[in-house]
Design a protein around this motif. Structure first.
Motif, PDB file in Angstrom:
ATOM      1  N   ARG A   1      -8.303 -13.943  -7.481  1.00  0.00           N
ATOM      2  CA  ARG A   1      -8.954 -13.149  -8.522  1.00  0.00           C
ATOM      3  C   ARG A   1     -10.455 -13.079  -8.233  1.00  0.00           C
ATOM      4  O   ARG A   1     -10.973 -13.775  -7.363  1.00  0.00           O
ATOM      5  CB  ARG A   1      -8.705 -13.770  -9.898  1.00  0.00           C
ATOM      6  CG  ARG A   1      -9.222 -15.192 -10.040  1.00  0.00           C
ATOM      7  CD  ARG A   1      -8.787 -15.842 -11.334  1.00  0.00           C
ATOM      8  NE  ARG A   1      -9.370 -17.169 -11.495  1.00  0.00           N
ATOM      9  CZ  ARG A   1      -8.897 -18.260 -10.921  1.00  0.00           C
ATOM     10  NH1 ARG A   1      -7.819 -18.185 -10.144  1.00  0.00           N
ATOM     11  NH2 ARG A   1      -9.494 -19.424 -11.110  1.00  0.00           N
ATOM     12  N   ASP A   2     -11.129 -12.269  -9.017  1.00  0.00           N
ATOM     13  CA  ASP A   2     -12.551 -12.027  -8.799  1.00  0.00           C
ATOM     14  C   ASP A   2     -13.365 -13.311  -8.974  1.00  0.00           C
ATOM     15  O   ASP A   2     -13.099 -14.123  -9.855  1.00  0.00           O
ATOM     16  CB  ASP A   2     -13.047 -10.958  -9.773  1.00  0.00           C
ATOM     17  CG  ASP A   2     -14.358 -10.342  -9.326  1.00  0.00           C
ATOM     18  OD1 ASP A   2     -14.762 -10.576  -8.169  1.00  0.00           O
ATOM     19  OD2 ASP A   2     -14.977  -9.624 -10.133  1.00  0.00           O
ATOM     20  N   GLY A   3     -14.353 -13.468  -8.097  1.00  0.00           N
ATOM     21  CA  GLY A   3     -15.246 -14.618  -8.178  1.00  0.00           C
ATOM     22  C   GLY A   3     -14.866 -15.771  -7.270  1.00  0.00           C
ATOM     23  O   GLY A   3     -15.575 -16.786  -7.230  1.00  0.00           O
ATOM     24  N   MET A   4     -13.781 -15.647  -6.531  1.00  0.00           N
ATOM     25  CA  MET A   4     -13.328 -16.734  -5.679  1.00  0.00           C
ATOM     26  C   MET A   4     -13.958 -16.665  -4.288  1.00  0.00           C
ATOM     27  O   MET A   4     -14.486 -15.632  -3.873  1.00  0.00           O
ATOM     28  CB  MET A   4     -11.800 -16.714  -5.548  1.00  0.00           C
ATOM     29  CG  MET A   4     -11.056 -16.974  -6.839  1.00  0.00           C
ATOM     30  SD  MET A   4      -9.236 -16.911  -6.664  1.00  0.00           S
ATOM     31  CE  MET A   4      -8.932 -18.415  -5.749  1.00  0.00           C
TER      32      MET A   4
ATOM     33  N   PHE B   1      -7.194  -7.948   4.374  1.00  0.00           N
ATOM     34  CA  PHE B   1      -8.577  -8.297   4.061  1.00  0.00           C
ATOM     35  C   PHE B   1      -9.134  -7.378   2.979  1.00  0.00           C
ATOM     36  O   PHE B   1      -9.786  -7.821   2.032  1.00  0.00           O
ATOM     37  CB  PHE B   1      -9.420  -8.195   5.330  1.00  0.00           C
ATOM     38  CG  PHE B   1     -10.823  -8.704   5.188  1.00  0.00           C
ATOM     39  CD1 PHE B   1     -11.122 -10.050   5.290  1.00  0.00           C
ATOM     40  CD2 PHE B   1     -11.878  -7.813   4.976  1.00  0.00           C
ATOM     41  CE1 PHE B   1     -12.428 -10.519   5.185  1.00  0.00           C
ATOM     42  CE2 PHE B   1     -13.182  -8.268   4.863  1.00  0.00           C
ATOM     43  CZ  PHE B   1     -13.452  -9.627   4.964  1.00  0.00           C
ATOM     44  N   ARG B   2      -8.855  -6.089   3.087  1.00  0.00           N
ATOM     45  CA  ARG B   2      -9.348  -5.145   2.080  1.00  0.00           C
ATOM     46  C   ARG B   2      -8.647  -5.342   0.738  1.00  0.00           C
ATOM     47  O   ARG B   2      -9.262  -5.159  -0.314  1.00  0.00           O
ATOM     48  CB  ARG B   2      -9.180  -3.702   2.575  1.00  0.00           C
ATOM     49  CG  ARG B   2     -10.091  -3.367   3.745  1.00  0.00           C
ATOM     50  CD  ARG B   2     -10.188  -1.874   3.969  1.00  0.00           C
ATOM     51  NE  ARG B   2      -8.921  -1.253   4.290  1.00  0.00           N
ATOM     52  CZ  ARG B   2      -8.376  -1.238   5.508  1.00  0.00           C
ATOM     53  NH1 ARG B   2      -8.981  -1.863   6.504  1.00  0.00           N
ATOM     54  NH2 ARG B   2      -7.233  -0.625   5.729  1.00  0.00           N
ATOM     55  N   ARG B   3      -7.377  -5.701   0.759  1.00  0.00           N
ATOM     56  CA  ARG B   3      -6.694  -6.002  -0.504  1.00  0.00           C
ATOM     57  C   ARG B   3      -7.371  -7.191  -1.199  1.00  0.00           C
ATOM     58  O   ARG B   3      -7.584  -7.177  -2.412  1.00  0.00           O
ATOM     59  CB  ARG B   3      -5.224  -6.346  -0.244  1.00  0.00           C
ATOM     60  CG  ARG B   3      -4.350  -5.173   0.137  1.00  0.00           C
ATOM     61  CD  ARG B   3      -2.895  -5.629   0.258  1.00  0.00           C
ATOM     62  NE  ARG B   3      -2.039  -4.587   0.788  1.00  0.00           N
ATOM     63  CZ  ARG B   3      -1.482  -3.629   0.080  1.00  0.00           C
ATOM     64  NH1 ARG B   3      -1.711  -3.581  -1.231  1.00  0.00           N
ATOM     65  NH2 ARG B   3      -0.719  -2.716   0.641  1.00  0.00           N
TER      66      ARG B   3
ATOM     67  N   ASN C   1     -11.423  -9.111  -5.375  1.00  0.00           N
ATOM     68  CA  ASN C   1     -12.443 -10.157  -5.412  1.00  0.00           C
ATOM     69  C   ASN C   1     -13.836  -9.590  -5.107  1.00  0.00           C
ATOM     70  O   ASN C   1     -14.592 -10.146  -4.312  1.00  0.00           O
ATOM     71  CB  ASN C   1     -12.083 -11.235  -4.363  1.00  0.00           C
ATOM     72  CG  ASN C   1     -12.990 -12.444  -4.409  1.00  0.00           C
ATOM     73  OD1 ASN C   1     -13.420 -12.871  -5.480  1.00  0.00           O
ATOM     74  ND2 ASN C   1     -13.294 -13.003  -3.237  1.00  0.00           N
ATOM     75  N   PRO C   2     -14.204  -8.469  -5.776  1.00  0.00           N
ATOM     76  CA  PRO C   2     -15.476  -7.814  -5.431  1.00  0.00           C
ATOM     77  C   PRO C   2     -16.704  -8.641  -5.759  1.00  0.00           C
ATOM     78  O   PRO C   2     -17.752  -8.488  -5.120  1.00  0.00           O
ATOM     79  CB  PRO C   2     -15.440  -6.520  -6.246  1.00  0.00           C
ATOM     80  CG  PRO C   2     -14.559  -6.851  -7.417  1.00  0.00           C
ATOM     81  CD  PRO C   2     -13.501  -7.752  -6.856  1.00  0.00           C
ATOM     82  N   GLY C   3     -16.602  -9.526  -6.737  1.00  0.00           N
ATOM     83  CA  GLY C   3     -17.744 -10.339  -7.114  1.00  0.00           C
ATOM     84  C   GLY C   3     -17.761 -11.705  -6.456  1.00  0.00           C
ATOM     85  O   GLY C   3     -18.696 -12.488  -6.663  1.00  0.00           O
ATOM     86  N   GLY C   4     -16.758 -11.993  -5.659  1.00  0.00           N
ATOM     87  CA  GLY C   4     -16.689 -13.264  -4.966  1.00  0.00           C
ATOM     88  C   GLY C   4     -17.113 -13.116  -3.517  1.00  0.00           C
ATOM     89  O   GLY C   4     -17.887 -12.224  -3.158  1.00  0.00           O
ATOM     90  N   LEU C   5     -16.593 -13.991  -2.676  1.00  0.00           N
ATOM     91  CA  LEU C   5     -16.898 -13.967  -1.251  1.00  0.00           C
ATOM     92  C   LEU C   5     -15.589 -13.908  -0.479  1.00  0.00           C
ATOM     93  O   LEU C   5     -14.721 -14.767  -0.648  1.00  0.00           O
ATOM     94  CB  LEU C   5     -17.670 -15.222  -0.843  1.00  0.00           C
ATOM     95  CG  LEU C   5     -17.917 -15.418   0.660  1.00  0.00           C
ATOM     96  CD1 LEU C   5     -18.821 -14.313   1.199  1.00  0.00           C
ATOM     97  CD2 LEU C   5     -18.499 -16.793   0.944  1.00  0.00           C
TER      98      LEU C   5
ATOM     99  N   VAL D   1     -19.477  -5.016  -1.606  1.00  0.00           N
ATOM    100  CA  VAL D   1     -18.632  -6.204  -1.540  1.00  0.00           C
ATOM    101  C   VAL D   1     -19.232  -7.232  -0.579  1.00  0.00           C
ATOM    102  O   VAL D   1     -19.866  -6.883   0.418  1.00  0.00           O
ATOM    103  CB  VAL D   1     -17.203  -5.823  -1.087  1.00  0.00           C
ATOM    104  CG1 VAL D   1     -17.179  -5.413   0.393  1.00  0.00           C
ATOM    105  CG2 VAL D   1     -16.236  -6.961  -1.353  1.00  0.00           C
ATOM    106  N   ARG D   2     -19.075  -8.499  -0.908  1.00  0.00           N
ATOM    107  CA  ARG D   2     -19.500  -9.582  -0.006  1.00  0.00           C
ATOM    108  C   ARG D   2     -18.327  -9.893   0.916  1.00  0.00           C
ATOM    109  O   ARG D   2     -17.463 -10.706   0.612  1.00  0.00           O
ATOM    110  CB  ARG D   2     -19.916 -10.812  -0.796  1.00  0.00           C
ATOM    111  CG  ARG D   2     -21.155 -10.621  -1.655  1.00  0.00           C
ATOM    112  CD  ARG D   2     -21.406 -11.866  -2.498  1.00  0.00           C
ATOM    113  NE  ARG D   2     -21.692 -13.048  -1.682  1.00  0.00           N
ATOM    114  CZ  ARG D   2     -21.537 -14.302  -2.101  1.00  0.00           C
ATOM    115  NH1 ARG D   2     -21.063 -14.542  -3.324  1.00  0.00           N
ATOM    116  NH2 ARG D   2     -21.831 -15.325  -1.321  1.00  0.00           N
TER     117      ARG D   2
END
Length: 227
Positions: A56-59, A72-74, A79-83, A108-109
């Motif tokens: 999920r996001d932030g991971m 990788f893109r999935r 997870n746009p706000g994570g790494l 994205v990071r």
């Protein structure tokens, strides 16, 4: 004590001794066309793995052996706000993975590098989740143990490992795969799915989900385990 895979035959040892370098060359050449393989054979298993792993996001997530970057893109997409980090032995695959992800998911990071899965440059406990799809088939027994050890090392305590393997539950497919592996081992590798749970157990991974998935004629096995 860590367990090892069943000892390979002399012929198999010779065939797989130089596989990593040959595999790197083969997959470098296929970087631009390999997405077709994912579309026709791997996409359903990829979706299942992400859902079961609870990404999920932030991971902080690592994909080991990104290939041309579809999984990788999935991961980056949820997870746009994570790494999201990735490694692949083939430099062209790693470069394509990073380039396309950053173009399709602005801001994205996402970072991907050409790295050997048997010796990764990350600190212990760096990631909340590690994902690895269809890599272990391309490795010899000792290298599988080393690679899974590295995945275990870079996971944080109670982090999840998501493994996607080529299934061995379709006899006709198994026969075809053995033929392909004998003709082009650097591309096809060999089926190892039935041996992997024992190696995972030796690292004290706790298996939470174990699913068999088929996309058309192509079988996969999705395993989710906690450190």
């Amino acid at each position: 004590m860590l367990k090892t895979l069943k000892a390979p035959s002399t012929i198999e040892r010779r065939r797989f001794r130089s596989i990593p370098e040959r595999t790197r060359r083969v997959y470098d050449m296929l970087a631009e066309v390999y997405p077709l393989s994912t579309m026709f054979f791997h996409a359903r298993a990829h979706k299942e793995a992400i859902a079961l792993a609870g990404i999920r996001d932030g991971m902080r997530v690592l994909e080991v052996a990104t290939g041309s970057g579809e999984m990788f893109r999935r991961i980056a997409g949820v997870n746009p706000g994570g790494l999201t980090c990735g490694v692949d032995l083939a430099p062209n695959m790693a470069a394509r993975t990073q380039r396309v992800a950053r173009r399709l998911i602005p801001g994205v990071r996402a970072h991907c590098s050409a790295v050997d899965a048997r010796s990764m440059p990350f600190r212990d406990g760096s990631f909340d989740a590690v994902v690895c799809c269809y890599l272990l088939e391309l490795m010899g027994g000792e290298d599988i143990v080393r690679a899974l050890g590295e995945m275990h090392r870079v996971l944080r305590p109670r982090g999840r490992l998501a493994l996607v393997l080529i299934g061995q539950n379709v006899p006709a497919f198994n026969a075809l795969y053995r033929l392909g592996g004998s003709l082009a081992p650097a591309f096809w590798g060999r089926q190892v799915e039935s041996s992997i749970p024992e190696v995972m157990d030796s690292y004290d991974f706790e298996v939470e989900h174990d699913r068999k998935v088929r996309q058309g004629y192509y079988p996969s096995r999705v395993m989710i385990a906690r450190k």
